[in-house]
Write an enzyme that holds these catalytic residues in place. Structure first.
Site, mmCIF file in Angstrom:
data_model
loop_
_atom_site.group_PDB
_atom_site.id
_atom_site.type_symbol
_atom_site.label_atom_id
_atom_site.label_comp_id
_atom_site.label_asym_id
_atom_site.label_seq_id
_atom_site.Cartn_x
_atom_site.Cartn_y
_atom_site.Cartn_z
ATOM 1 N N CYS A 2 25.140 103.106 57.076
ATOM 2 C CA CYS A 2 24.498 102.925 55.792
ATOM 3 C C CYS A 2 23.864 104.264 55.450
ATOM 4 O O CYS A 2 23.820 105.155 56.282
ATOM 5 C CB CYS A 2 23.395 101.880 55.896
ATOM 6 N N ARG A 27 28.619 106.348 52.476
ATOM 7 C CA ARG A 27 28.266 105.762 53.773
ATOM 8 C C ARG A 27 28.230 104.238 53.719
ATOM 9 O O ARG A 27 28.037 103.579 54.743
ATOM 10 C CB ARG A 27 26.890 106.263 54.228
ATOM 11 N N TRP A 73 26.232 99.052 54.221
ATOM 12 C CA TRP A 73 27.577 98.633 54.627
ATOM 13 C C TRP A 73 27.335 97.543 55.666
ATOM 14 O O TRP A 73 26.848 97.813 56.753
ATOM 15 C CB TRP A 73 28.324 99.806 55.232
ATOM 16 N N ASN A 99 19.657 101.771 59.553
ATOM 17 C CA ASN A 99 21.086 102.065 59.629
ATOM 18 C C ASN A 99 21.488 101.881 61.086
ATOM 19 O O ASN A 99 20.880 102.481 61.958
ATOM 20 C CB ASN A 99 21.302 103.524 59.182
ATOM 21 N N GLY A 100 22.478 101.011 61.334
ATOM 22 C CA GLY A 100 22.887 100.789 62.716
ATOM 23 C C GLY A 100 22.732 99.321 63.068
ATOM 24 O O GLY A 100 22.587 98.464 62.199
ATOM 25 N N GLU A 480 49.739 109.873 59.806
ATOM 26 C CA GLU A 480 48.680 110.186 58.853
ATOM 27 C C GLU A 480 49.090 109.786 57.428
ATOM 28 O O GLU A 480 48.281 109.248 56.664
ATOM 29 C CB GLU A 480 48.334 111.684 58.938
ATOM 30 N N LYS A 484 46.984 107.142 55.120
ATOM 31 C CA LYS A 484 46.476 107.482 53.783
ATOM 32 C C LYS A 484 46.902 106.412 52.777
ATOM 33 O O LYS A 484 46.114 105.971 51.952
ATOM 34 C CB LYS A 484 47.011 108.850 53.304
ATOM 35 N N GLU A 487 44.954 103.138 53.306
ATOM 36 C CA GLU A 487 43.524 103.243 52.990
ATOM 37 C C GLU A 487 43.234 103.078 51.511
ATOM 38 O O GLU A 487 42.291 102.394 51.140
ATOM 39 C CB GLU A 487 42.982 104.627 53.424
ATOM 40 N N HIS A 503 64.687 99.739 67.444
ATOM 41 C CA HIS A 503 64.264 98.817 68.507
ATOM 42 C C HIS A 503 63.431 97.650 67.978
ATOM 43 O O HIS A 503 62.636 97.086 68.715
ATOM 44 C CB HIS A 503 63.492 99.589 69.584
ATOM 45 N N LYS A 602 32.940 106.168 54.929
ATOM 46 C CA LYS A 602 33.265 107.535 55.321
ATOM 47 C C LYS A 602 32.909 107.801 56.773
ATOM 48 O O LYS A 602 33.621 108.504 57.478
ATOM 49 C CB LYS A 602 32.497 108.492 54.405
HETATM 50 C C1 G6P Z 1 36.213 106.392 59.251
HETATM 51 C C2 G6P Z 1 36.768 107.049 58.015
HETATM 52 C C3 G6P Z 1 38.045 107.805 58.349
HETATM 53 C C4 G6P Z 1 37.781 108.787 59.482
HETATM 54 C C5 G6P Z 1 37.184 108.095 60.702
HETATM 55 C C6 G6P Z 1 36.712 109.089 61.739
HETATM 56 O O1 G6P Z 1 37.052 105.362 59.643
HETATM 57 O O2 G6P Z 1 37.040 106.093 57.001
HETATM 58 O O3 G6P Z 1 38.501 108.511 57.211
HETATM 59 O O4 G6P Z 1 38.975 109.423 59.821
HETATM 60 O O5 G6P Z 1 36.047 107.333 60.315
HETATM 61 O O6 G6P Z 1 35.675 109.850 61.181
HETATM 62 P P1 G6P Z 1 35.168 111.227 61.763
HETATM 63 O O7 G6P Z 1 33.966 111.575 60.930
HETATM 64 O O8 G6P Z 1 34.833 110.982 63.193
HETATM 65 O O9 G6P Z 1 36.271 112.213 61.626
#
Ligand code: G6P
Length: 607
Positions: A2, A27, A73, A99-100, A480, A484, A487, A503, A602
């Protein structure tokens, strides 16, 4: 995970808090709230994005010069008005944002309930407000200290009270917290960019520390009450870097910033002849020569960057290299020797799982090197050595430029290690250096081909499923690209090695099913073409990422996204860009909230 804000000073706290929360919205954004004190405390909170909170306070601003705020969050309790922070004790005199996670939440709740407490929310945070009120006997700092002693878990909490109206008390146990020092005013925030437009001088609060904030500044103590001398750090970032800069979304802006990010991350670290100097990496040639293995640990996009690193380190160093998900590694009881280097990769440097996995290394007597984008982040402080990625603040939840910078950092590290181990000769080092220096121009070229990604996006936007395939480094890029797309477009996709398709997954390839194929690795090109033929034979559609010199692919592909011809080892840097643009344009066509995709945040600072 958060976002937290706090303010004490001569100005009205409300607008400052809301402005900071907007900058922290990445966040978490399922609800938000503020508490403002002018002797009495007024709490205002609203479910949903911060715009809802703004609408609530519009024309009805709470008055007062001290306040705390929060963007949430959800972890305990649904994202409702009642569960939004701040939370108060029943008297309304003690107010808390947090937060946490409080891990012994249930025990505390049962104990308080047995004593007759009633709760206004389902959150663990409200329990903290009850505890602080119960523990208060004339000293807010001591009440918070005793509350912390009763609360297990990893968190940051911020407390304000009518009893001591000029003071905010905050605690950090793992979750990030910084203090911004102004002139006669002081700010608290989860990260520096949230208040960077107010001040450039910061105190970074460490784990197990408390900070007592007044308009005159801040006093830092350990949770046990020992005083701590902490020097302020001065931040030079350009606050404008965190704005959208004319693009429709932060994600598109950040994709377009990638050439500059490469230049920045390379800056001053590599010469034309390929010799590398990494400023915060302290180990010497003897240590490198004695290495037996390289570990990489990370989550999400950073893990995918690690997949590339694993392959590069194997090839360049001829050393065993393993990339492991941090949330797996932390519980895997891995066999790590003292002659093995742990590399933890994290954009934020605050991902709880990555922090925990990174700590496995010192437990085994081995060194830990952090690759992170955030100076002063927790990971950087845990690490023996740090390689900063210099991508600048990344706002879009879907990571692009930070990923790019992680790749560049790993090439630099591979060159540094390879030179010391004698696996990279001068000629090779010079060739890689040349290739790295050409990358910004190459990426500009790929960005110039955005129309190809737009056409590919139009071709898949109505699909139910998309598959991504490739071999070796191309497989890592496929991973990746698929992430993307998931997401931000919410389109189901899967990535796999091209050879794995037959397979099982081939059963899902029917008329019109799109398969994105990455074809930059010349040694396995023909093998990947075989997989393409398997797809074509079932009526699947091929969208390829290929070199502009590759004419053969036109025979097989329905659409091609081109990248300039380059050394295959460096090609991932270019090949990921059309896939970032593809995901962006599919999400745009589908009308999604690109920078803040549903259910994601994030920075994941809880386990
Ligand atoms: C979250 C974000 C991702 C990110 C991951 C790791 O899941 O949504 O975009 O890749 O955390 O984050 P970091 O800050 O450790 O790279």
């Amino acid at each position: 995970m958060c976002g937290i804000m706090g303010y004490v000073g001569p100005q009205q706290a409300g607008p400052i808090l809301i402005d900071g929360l907007k900058r922290l919205e990445y966040r978490g954004y399922d609800s938000a709230g503020i508490a403002v004190s002018n002797g009495d405390i007024r709490v205002m909170k609203a479910q949903g994005k911060i715009a809802n909170l703004e609408a609530l306070v519009d024309g009805d601003q709470p008055t007062g010069n001290v306040g705390i705020g929060h963007t949430r969050w959800a972890t305990h309790g649904a994202p409702t008005d009642a569960n939004a922070h701040p939370h108060t004790d029943p008297s309304g005199e003690f107010v808390v944002v947090h937060n946490g996670i409080i891990e012994n939440f249930q025990d505390i709740k049962t104990e308080l309930a047995e004593l007759g407490a009633e709760f206004a929310s389902d959150t663990d945070t409200e329990l903290l407000a009850h505890l602080v009120a119960r523990e208060y006997d004339g000293d807010l700092v001591e009440a918070v200290r005793r509350t912390v002693a009763l609360s297990e878990g990893a968190y940051a909490m911020v407390v304000m009270s009518t009893r001591e109206p000029e003071t905010i008390v905050a605690v950090r146990k793992i979750s990030p917290l910084v203090v911004g020092l102004g002139d006669g005013e002081t700010y608290l925030a989860s990260d520096i960019p949230a208040v960077l437009h107010h001040t450039r001088d910061f105190l970074i609060i460490e784990d197990d520390e408390m900070v007592i904030v007044t308009s005159e500044g801040a006093t830092v103590e350990t949770i046990d009450g020992d005083s701590v001398e902490r020097d302020a750090i001065h931040i030079d970032w350009d606050a404008g870097q965190a704005e959208k800069g004319g693009y429709e979304h932060f994600m598109l802006k950040e994709i377009h910033e990638q050439p500059d990010v490469i230049t920045e991350t390379l800056g001053g670290r590599i010469s034309e002849d390929g010799s590398v100097w990494l400023e915060d990496v302290a180990f010497d040639d003897a240590y490198i020569a004695g290495l037996d293995r390289v570990w990489i640990t990370a989550c999400g996009t950073a893990f995918h960057a690690g997949l590339i690193g694993q392959e590069i380190f194997r090839r360049v160093l001829r050393l065993p290299a393993n990339v492991e998900y941090a949330h797996e590694l932390r519980y895997a009881d891995p066999i790590i020797g003292p002659r093995e280097l742990m590399i933890a990769i994290s954009q934020s440097g605050e991902t709880a799982d990555t922090l925990a996995a990174a700590r496995v290394a010192p437990d085994h007597g081995s060194r830990m090197l952090a690759i992170t984008n955030v100076v002063g982040s927790t990971l950087s402080r845990y690490a023996d050595d740090v390689l900063y990625t210099r991508a600048g603040p990344e706002i879009s939840v879907a990571s692009t430029k930070a990923y790019m910078a992680m790749l560049i950092a790993q090439y630099l590290l591979a060159l540094r290690l390879g030179a010391a181990r004698g696996t990279v000769n001068e000629q090779q080092a010079q060739a890689v250096a040349h290739g790295l220096h050409r990358l910004p121009a190459a990426i500009e070229e790929v960005l110039g081909n955005e129309d190809e990604a737009i056409a590919a996006a139009a071709a898949i936007t109505d699909a139910d499923d998309v598959y991504f395939i490739g071999r070796g480094l191309d497989y890592a890029i496929a991973m990746e690209g698929s992430l993307k797309l998931k997401e931000i477009s919410y389109l189901h996709s899967e990535a796999m090695p091209a050879g794995e398709l037959k397979h099982g997954t081939l059963a899902l390839i029917t008329e019109g099913v799109p398969v994105v194929v990455i074809l930059t690795q010349r040694d396995v090109y023909d093998k990947t073409i075989s997989a393409i033929q398997e797809v074509k034979a079932r009526g699947g559609r091929i969208l390829a990422v290929a070199y502009d010199t590759d004419e053969e692919i036109d025979t097989y592909a329905d659409l091609v996204m081109r990248i300039p011809d380059m050394d295959d080892l460096l090609a991932p840097v270019a090949a990921v860009v059309p896939l970032q643009l593809l995901a962006y344009h599919v999400a745009r066509l589908r009308g999604h909230d690109i920078d803040q995709p549903r259910n994601l945040a994030k920075s994941v600072t809880v386990e």
